[in-house]
Motif scaffolding. Structure first.
Motif, PDB file in Angstrom:
ATOM      1  N   UNK A   9       0.857  -1.186   0.000  1.00 41.74           N
ATOM      2  CA  UNK A   9       0.000   0.000   0.000  1.00 41.74           C
ATOM      3  C   UNK A   9       0.891   1.233   0.000  1.00 41.74           C
ATOM      4  N   UNK A  10       0.638   2.158  -0.921  1.00 39.65           N
ATOM      5  CA  UNK A  10       1.483   3.347  -1.042  1.00 39.65           C
ATOM      6  C   UNK A  10       1.076   4.438  -0.081  1.00 39.65           C
ATOM      7  N   UNK A  11       1.509   4.314   1.179  1.00 31.35           N
ATOM      8  CA  UNK A  11       1.227   5.379   2.139  1.00 31.35           C
ATOM      9  C   UNK A  11       1.995   6.638   1.736  1.00 31.35           C
ATOM     10  N   UNK A  12       1.439   7.807   2.062  1.00 33.36           N
ATOM     11  CA  UNK A  12       2.060   9.050   1.620  1.00 33.36           C
ATOM     12  C   UNK A  12       1.680  10.202   2.531  1.00 33.36           C
ATOM     13  N   UNK A  13       2.642  11.102   2.759  1.00 32.21           N
ATOM     14  CA  UNK A  13       2.367  12.341   3.496  1.00 32.21           C
ATOM     15  C   UNK A  13       1.777  13.418   2.591  1.00 32.21           C
ATOM     16  N   UNK A  14       1.844  13.194   1.265  1.00 36.86           N
ATOM     17  CA  UNK A  14       1.285  14.154   0.306  1.00 36.86           C
ATOM     18  C   UNK A  14      -0.158  13.763   0.006  1.00 36.86           C
ATOM     19  N   UNK A 327      12.847   6.871 -15.171  1.00 38.15           N
ATOM     20  CA  UNK A 327      11.936   6.049 -14.385  1.00 38.15           C
ATOM     21  C   UNK A 327      11.191   5.078 -15.289  1.00 38.15           C
ATOM     22  N   UNK A 328      10.906   3.912 -14.745  1.00 39.12           N
ATOM     23  CA  UNK A 328       9.992   2.988 -15.413  1.00 39.12           C
ATOM     24  C   UNK A 328       8.648   3.077 -14.717  1.00 39.12           C
ATOM     25  N   UNK A 329       7.595   3.205 -15.500  1.00 35.13           N
ATOM     26  CA  UNK A 329       6.237   3.201 -14.967  1.00 35.13           C
ATOM     27  C   UNK A 329       5.507   1.980 -15.501  1.00 35.13           C
ATOM     28  N   UNK A 337      -2.851   6.080 -15.778  1.00 39.46           N
ATOM     29  CA  UNK A 337      -2.636   4.642 -15.875  1.00 39.46           C
ATOM     30  C   UNK A 337      -1.707   4.028 -14.827  1.00 39.46           C
ATOM     31  N   UNK A 338      -0.890   4.806 -14.082  1.00 41.29           N
ATOM     32  CA  UNK A 338       0.281   4.228 -13.406  1.00 41.29           C
ATOM     33  C   UNK A 338      -0.064   3.657 -12.032  1.00 41.29           C
ATOM     34  N   UNK A 339       0.385   2.413 -11.796  1.00 44.90           N
ATOM     35  CA  UNK A 339       0.218   1.758 -10.492  1.00 44.90           C
ATOM     36  C   UNK A 339       1.536   1.593  -9.754  1.00 44.90           C
ATOM     37  N   UNK A 340       2.623   1.344 -10.490  1.00 41.77           N
ATOM     38  CA  UNK A 340       3.949   1.232  -9.865  1.00 41.77           C
ATOM     39  C   UNK A 340       4.944   2.060 -10.661  1.00 41.77           C
ATOM     40  N   UNK A 341       5.981   2.533  -9.973  1.00 41.33           N
ATOM     41  CA  UNK A 341       6.983   3.371 -10.619  1.00 41.33           C
ATOM     42  C   UNK A 341       8.297   3.252  -9.855  1.00 41.33           C
ATOM     43  N   UNK A 351      15.981  -0.160 -11.304  1.00 45.74           N
ATOM     44  CA  UNK A 351      15.417   0.585 -12.438  1.00 45.74           C
ATOM     45  C   UNK A 351      15.524  -0.188 -13.747  1.00 45.74           C
ATOM     46  N   UNK A 352      16.203  -1.321 -13.732  1.00 49.71           N
ATOM     47  CA  UNK A 352      16.246  -2.142 -14.937  1.00 49.71           C
ATOM     48  C   UNK A 352      15.580  -3.500 -14.730  1.00 49.71           C
ATOM     49  N   UNK A 353      15.538  -3.965 -13.492  1.00 45.25           N
ATOM     50  CA  UNK A 353      15.011  -5.302 -13.241  1.00 45.25           C
ATOM     51  C   UNK A 353      13.583  -5.332 -12.749  1.00 45.25           C
ATOM     52  N   UNK A 354      12.979  -4.154 -12.484  1.00 45.94           N
ATOM     53  CA  UNK A 354      11.609  -4.111 -11.958  1.00 45.94           C
ATOM     54  C   UNK A 354      10.834  -2.972 -12.625  1.00 45.94           C
ATOM     55  N   UNK A 355       9.541  -2.918 -12.316  1.00 46.60           N
ATOM     56  CA  UNK A 355       8.717  -1.767 -12.731  1.00 46.60           C
ATOM     57  C   UNK A 355       8.407  -0.894 -11.526  1.00 46.60           C
ATOM     58  N   UNK A 356       9.283  -0.966 -10.514  1.00 50.95           N
ATOM     59  CA  UNK A 356       9.151  -0.086  -9.369  1.00 50.95           C
ATOM     60  C   UNK A 356       8.257  -0.654  -8.291  1.00 50.95           C
ATOM     61  N   UNK A 357       7.859   0.244  -7.397  1.00 54.73           N
ATOM     62  CA  UNK A 357       6.975  -0.149  -6.297  1.00 54.73           C
ATOM     63  C   UNK A 357       5.707   0.690  -6.343  1.00 54.73           C
ATOM     64  N   UNK A 358       4.803   0.335  -5.486  1.00 57.27           N
ATOM     65  CA  UNK A 358       3.446   0.901  -5.536  1.00 57.27           C
ATOM     66  C   UNK A 358       3.482   2.427  -5.438  1.00 57.27           C
ATOM     67  N   UNK A 359       2.585   3.068  -6.171  1.00 61.50           N
ATOM     68  CA  UNK A 359       2.458   4.525  -6.165  1.00 61.50           C
ATOM     69  C   UNK A 359       1.748   4.996  -4.894  1.00 61.50           C
ATOM     70  N   UNK A 360       1.936   6.262  -4.517  1.00 55.80           N
ATOM     71  CA  UNK A 360       1.209   6.801  -3.369  1.00 55.80           C
ATOM     72  C   UNK A 360      -0.300   6.638  -3.515  1.00 55.80           C
TER      73      UNK A 360
END
Length: 534
Positions: A9-14, A327-329, A337-341, A351-360
């Motif tokens: 879960x992308x917790x965020x202060x923003x 960045x990879x999205x 559209x973006x869920x992970x980045x 940045x080459x082996x994954x599509x990132x982690x969950x967005x805020x």
């Protein structure tokens, strides 16, 4: 759920933005009136935020004067141009629903979308490449009874539209009625079989997604974003335009459609700090004979997305295009559209082996596609996502919506993924693209990544094709670095033998000049299977 399960879960202060797109743009105009908002390199036209806000205002009033009501569908069938961007913001300001229409559509597809969405007013290009848009509209207009008006960009009919207006009070009253949860965009997904589905998106969906993509890239009013990706696709209009305006940054249009040399010229001339593209676009830019002659030193970031990003290509983009913070999205039209980045400070491996982690403010999980049970981290299953970004549904298609979004509001992506222990996600492939060879599951992405390191291969796509003995066999379709010296099947077999399990080694090879592509830059694997699977 425990830390060992494939859930994040992308917790965020923003906080999420609670604005409409029009209100958010008004704030940018107020804060950055003299900074550039939009540059069209082909025509040399430029708009500061104050000028852009005034142009959006003028078109919004014109659309109202033409009888466009809240919730009415306005089609935009055009290549990348400033009028596309103005239409995006003007329709949002009056609560109309903009319908993105793929510029590559022919008459049959155009008629389907106009009727399925109930488009009442259409804004279109006059022509591009082999398409005469006026002729195509004329051919279908009698079959589209709800289409009451068509205005062509660069034509007297466009000037006639802009000549209409309404008083200040009417536009202000309309905007006061709007909610950030109103639908304001229908994007048709490029279905590989059957007719496309219209993902219906709100202000809240796409404004927040564009904003948080920009936040992950560290955008400020000093950034200049080169956008060779199509506006009709969420990559251009959300990750590009809305990421820009929500941060006071500038969007730069290098050409009406993708041209690698025009893209690099625009980066050099406009001192762009960010560049977007699907992997095939970056490959085309890197392979230009005069690539080294372009000054790309202004770049610091950008996005590579739209399809799996080969490791070797990403390494060259970082090293040779100065995009150290690229960045990879990962996402889909249905999720705004973006869920992970990946993040700016991620190491090269992430940045080459994954599509990132969950967005805020977004949730993701990896489940057993048959049971829906969340899997332990490290296991392969279907990626599902939930949050502000999930579409309202497919326009006027409740049954297809119910197939995609379950009772818990989780969007079923259809993508096979692995969530690592560190929460980063690796996309293994599409469920429908997975090859089952003699009972073994083969993921094309893994083989493609491996073959990208072959010295004779510039690009590669792997598909499954029918085989009497094994059910499916592995076919590698390659574009050679040197057409005069393409790889042979023996070359590829020898390259793979020591590093890949025997059932993953391609048994068939096709050497091609190019891959069949969608306009948004995705390889049409279904066509590769159909043409080369015999």
């Amino acid at each position: 759920m425990s830390a060992g399960t494939s859930y994040a879960h992308g917790t965020s202060d923003t906080p999420l933005l609670g604005d409409t797109i029009g209100a958010n743009l008004a704030r940018a105009v107020e804060r950055f009136p003299g900074r550039e908002a939009l540059v069209d390199v082909p025509s040399g036209r430029r708009w500061t935020y104050a000028e852009f806000g005034a142009a959006v205002d003028r078109l919004a009033r014109a659309l109202m004067a033409a009888g466009t009501g809240r919730g009415d569908r306005v089609g935009i069938w055009a290549v990348n141009c400033p009028e596309w961007v103005l239409t995006q913001y003007a329709t949002a300001r009056i609560g109309a629903i903009m319908v993105n229409i793929n510029p590559a559509y022919r008459a049959h597809e155009l008629a389907y979308v106009l009727n399925q969405a109930g488009v009442s007013l259409l804004i279109a290009s006059l022509a591009h490449r082999t398409s005469d848009y006026r002729d195509l509209v004329d051919r279908v207009r009698a079959d589209c009874p709800r289409l009451r008006a068509v205005h062509y960009i660069g034509d007297p009919s466009w000037d006639e539209l802009l000549a209409g207006t309404v008083p200040d009070g009417e536009l202000a009253a309309r905007e006061a009625e709007l909610s950030c949860d109103d639908p304001i965009n229908i994007q048709y997904t490029s279905g590989t079989t059957g007719f496309p589905k219209g993902a219906t998106l709100t202000h809240h969906n796409i404004l927040n997604n564009g904003f948080f993509v920009g936040e992950m890239l560290g955008y400020t009013e000093r950034d200049r974003i080169c956008l060779p990706v199509p506006f009709y696709h969420c990559f251009g209009m959300v990750m590009g335009n809305l990421a820009a305006t929500s941060h006071g940054a500038c969007a730069v249009i290098p050409a009406p459609s993708f041209d690698p040399a025009a893209t690099l010229r625009a980066v050099q001339r406009e001192r762009c700090t960010s560049l977007y593209g699907v992997p095939t676009m970056f490959i085309a830019e890197l392979n230009l004979p005069d690539f080294a002659a372009y000054d790309l030193s202004s770049l610091r970031t950008g996005i590579m997305a739209g399809s799996p990003c080969p490791v070797e290509v990403m390494k060259r983009v970082v090293a040779e295009m100065h995009m150290a913070e690229v960045s990879i999205c990962y996402g889909m039209t249905e999720t705004s559209p973006v869920s992970t980045q990946t993040r700016r400070d991620d190491d090269l491996e992430r940045r080459t082996g994954t599509v990132g982690r969950v967005m805020p403010h977004v949730e993701v999980k990896v489940v057993d596609p048959a049971t829906g049970t969340t899997l332990p981290r490290g296991e392969t299953g279907e990626l599902r996502t939930r949050g502000y970004s999930v579409m309202l549904g497919y326009w006027d298609e409740p049954e297809r919506t119910a197939e995609a979004i379950d009772a818990g509001r989780w969007m079923h992506t259809g993508d096979l993924a692995v969530m690592r222990e560190d929460g980063y996600v690796r996309i293994v492939g599409r469920i429908k693209d997975m090859i089952i060879r003699g009972g073994e599951n083969v993921y094309p992405r893994e083989i493609e990544e491996f073959l990208h390191a072959h010295p004779k291969i510039a690009d590669v796509q792997v598909v499954g094709v029918p085989d009497e003995r094994y059910g499916e066999e592995v076919l590698a379709c390659v574009i050679p670095r040197d057409p005069a010296d393409p790889p042979t099947l023996d070359d590829i077999t020898a390259f793979c033998r020591e590093r890949l399990a025997h059932y993953k080694v391609p048994r068939r090879l096709e050497v091609l000049d190019a891959f069949p592509m969608t306009v948004s830059g995705k390889v049409r694997k279904v066509e590769l299977r159909r043409v080369h699977g015999g």
